[in-house]
Scaffold this motif. Structure first.
Motif, PDB file in Angstrom:
ATOM      1  N   SER A 192      42.584  52.789  44.446  1.00  0.00           N
ATOM      2  CA  SER A 192      42.691  51.507  43.745  1.00  0.00           C
ATOM      3  C   SER A 192      41.341  50.981  43.272  1.00  0.00           C
ATOM      4  CB  SER A 192      43.356  50.464  44.651  1.00  0.00           C
ATOM      5  OG  SER A 192      42.532  50.158  45.760  1.00  0.00           O
ATOM      6  N   LYS A 193      40.251  51.520  43.845  1.00  0.00           N
ATOM      7  CA  LYS A 193      38.916  51.057  43.477  1.00  0.00           C
ATOM      8  C   LYS A 193      38.260  51.911  42.396  1.00  0.00           C
ATOM      9  CE  LYS A 193      38.048  48.909  47.960  1.00  0.00           C
ATOM     10  NZ  LYS A 193      37.201  48.871  49.178  1.00  0.00           N
ATOM     11  N   LYS A 249      48.834  59.784  46.649  1.00  0.00           N
ATOM     12  CA  LYS A 249      49.059  58.604  45.820  1.00  0.00           C
ATOM     13  C   LYS A 249      50.466  58.103  46.096  1.00  0.00           C
ATOM     14  CE  LYS A 249      45.827  60.274  42.348  1.00  0.00           C
ATOM     15  NZ  LYS A 249      45.537  60.522  40.928  1.00  0.00           N
ATOM     16  N   CYS A 296      51.737  56.873  39.043  1.00  0.00           N
ATOM     17  CA  CYS A 296      50.501  57.324  38.401  1.00  0.00           C
ATOM     18  C   CYS A 296      50.868  58.288  37.292  1.00  0.00           C
ATOM     19  CB  CYS A 296      49.564  57.997  39.400  1.00  0.00           C
ATOM     20  SG  CYS A 296      50.281  59.351  40.340  1.00  0.00           S
ATOM     21  N   THR A 301      48.182  48.044  36.601  1.00  0.00           N
ATOM     22  CA  THR A 301      48.209  47.701  38.017  1.00  0.00           C
ATOM     23  C   THR A 301      47.577  48.820  38.841  1.00  0.00           C
ATOM     24  OG1 THR A 301      50.431  48.650  38.164  1.00  0.00           O
ATOM     25  CG2 THR A 301      50.269  46.285  37.793  1.00  0.00           C
ATOM     26  N   PRO A 302      46.940  48.460  39.970  1.00  0.00           N
ATOM     27  CA  PRO A 302      46.245  49.468  40.776  1.00  0.00           C
ATOM     28  C   PRO A 302      47.194  50.527  41.332  1.00  0.00           C
ATOM     29  CG  PRO A 302      45.590  47.241  41.407  1.00  0.00           C
ATOM     30  CD  PRO A 302      46.771  47.106  40.502  1.00  0.00           C
ATOM     31  N   ASN A 338      47.831  52.869  44.482  1.00  0.00           N
ATOM     32  CA  ASN A 338      47.454  52.920  45.891  1.00  0.00           C
ATOM     33  C   ASN A 338      47.377  54.361  46.352  1.00  0.00           C
ATOM     34  OD1 ASN A 338      47.467  50.056  46.292  1.00  0.00           O
ATOM     35  ND2 ASN A 338      49.703  50.144  46.187  1.00  0.00           N
TER      36      ASN A 338
END
Length: 303
Positions: free
Chosen positions: A35-36, A58, A62, A96-97, A99
């Motif tokens: 996420s970063k 993940k 994605c 959106t991120p 994860n």
């Protein structure tokens, strides 16, 4: 950089710089919170390869490209890539991120270790992305716990024991993933049996079309491409389902055809060899004997 160029990532430090992360704690391994990761828009649509091994989990949607194919996952999956494989950052990545986590490590980390000597046997590093490992919640928790242990070791304990602890943890992680892949093969038995049937039909069609005589035995890569699988995944799947690898299936098919021609025709050994893709009959004779224990002539006489 032109769109068709492939950008090469050669180190952990270079990768951190590319995705906007601070300098790595360890020069040969990094554990990254997905996420970063922030990739500058100028890199979207570009192709990358790296000198690194990657293990990624993940657990949210994605989208990306691998080779010439586009994939969109909506559940927890593990993806493995080895050095020099080409991937592409897709312009359709969600806002959106995502994860999850990624472990990147350089081959130098495991050089001169038991894992370094064995890592080529983890064939899933050469699977295509659509052959990813789908995990249960329990499996996901287990592999994440091992990741956390490696991350803690990298973060706090770089000493004389660090490499051994990190490498042994990676090896445990990969061995568990081998088990989980075997479970995945088992739970997809119906689909796997269909692949076995498709492989058999593919070989029959290859022979009947005259390709065997014209260009020789099909390669594993050819069969995998026709079945839309990676060569390693095809071979592993066949091995699990039948006990025989893709190469075994190809060889067995050629031997079976040879036996039929030897007993069902009056063609010479040379003619039969040519019809099975051998330019030199003695190569065919050597192959046939290695698989049956008899030369073609001996087999014909005794049967």
């Amino acid at each position: 950089m032109m769109a068709e160029d492939i950008f090469k990532i050669r180190s952990i430090s270079q990768f951190h710089e590319l995705v906007g992360l601070e300098k790595p704690k360890h020069p040969l391994i990094s554990i990254i919170d997905v996420s970063k990761v922030k990739l500058d828009n100028k890199w979207l649509g570009k192709r990358f390869s790296s000198s690194l091994y990657t293990i990624a989990l993940k657990d949210a949607s994605c989208a990306f490209e691998y080779g010439r194919n586009h994939y969109d996952f909506n559940e927890g999956v593990m993806i493995f890539t080895g050095p020099d494989q080409v991937m592409k950052s897709n312009q359709e990545q969600p806002v959106t991120p995502i994860n999850g986590w990624m472990i990147y490590f350089h081959p130098d980390l495991i050089r001169n270790t038991s894992l370094g000597a064995y890592i080529e046997n983890y064939s899933f590093f050469s699977y295509d992305v659509h052959e990813a490992l789908h995990l249960s919640d329990e499996e996901q928790t287990l592999v994440t716990d091992i990741m956390k242990m490696i991350r803690q070791e990298v973060k706090e304990r770089i000493d004389n024991h660090s490499q051994r602890v990190i490498v042994s943890s990676l090896e445990l992680l990969l061995n568990l993933c081998t088990r989980f892949y075997e479970r995945q093969f088992n739970t997809r038995t119906a689909k796997n049996k269909d692949i076995v049937s498709q492989m058999e039909s593919l070989l029959k069609d290859y022979y009947q079309s005259g390709k065997l005589a014209e260009i020789g035995q099909p390669s594993i890569q050819y069969c995998a491409d026709e079945l839309h699988l990676s060569p390693n995944y095809l071979s592993d799947l066949l091995k699990k389902e039948t006990g025989r690898s893709a190469k075994d299936h190809i060889n067995d098919f050629v031997v079976d055809k040879a036996k039929t021609l030897l007993l069902g025709s009056t063609d010479s050994i040379g003619e039969i060899a040519y019809s099975l893709g051998y330019n030199y009959p003695h190569y065919f004779s050597r192959f046939f004997k290695s698989k049956t224990g008899f030369t073609p002539q001996e087999y014909r006489i005794q049967n």
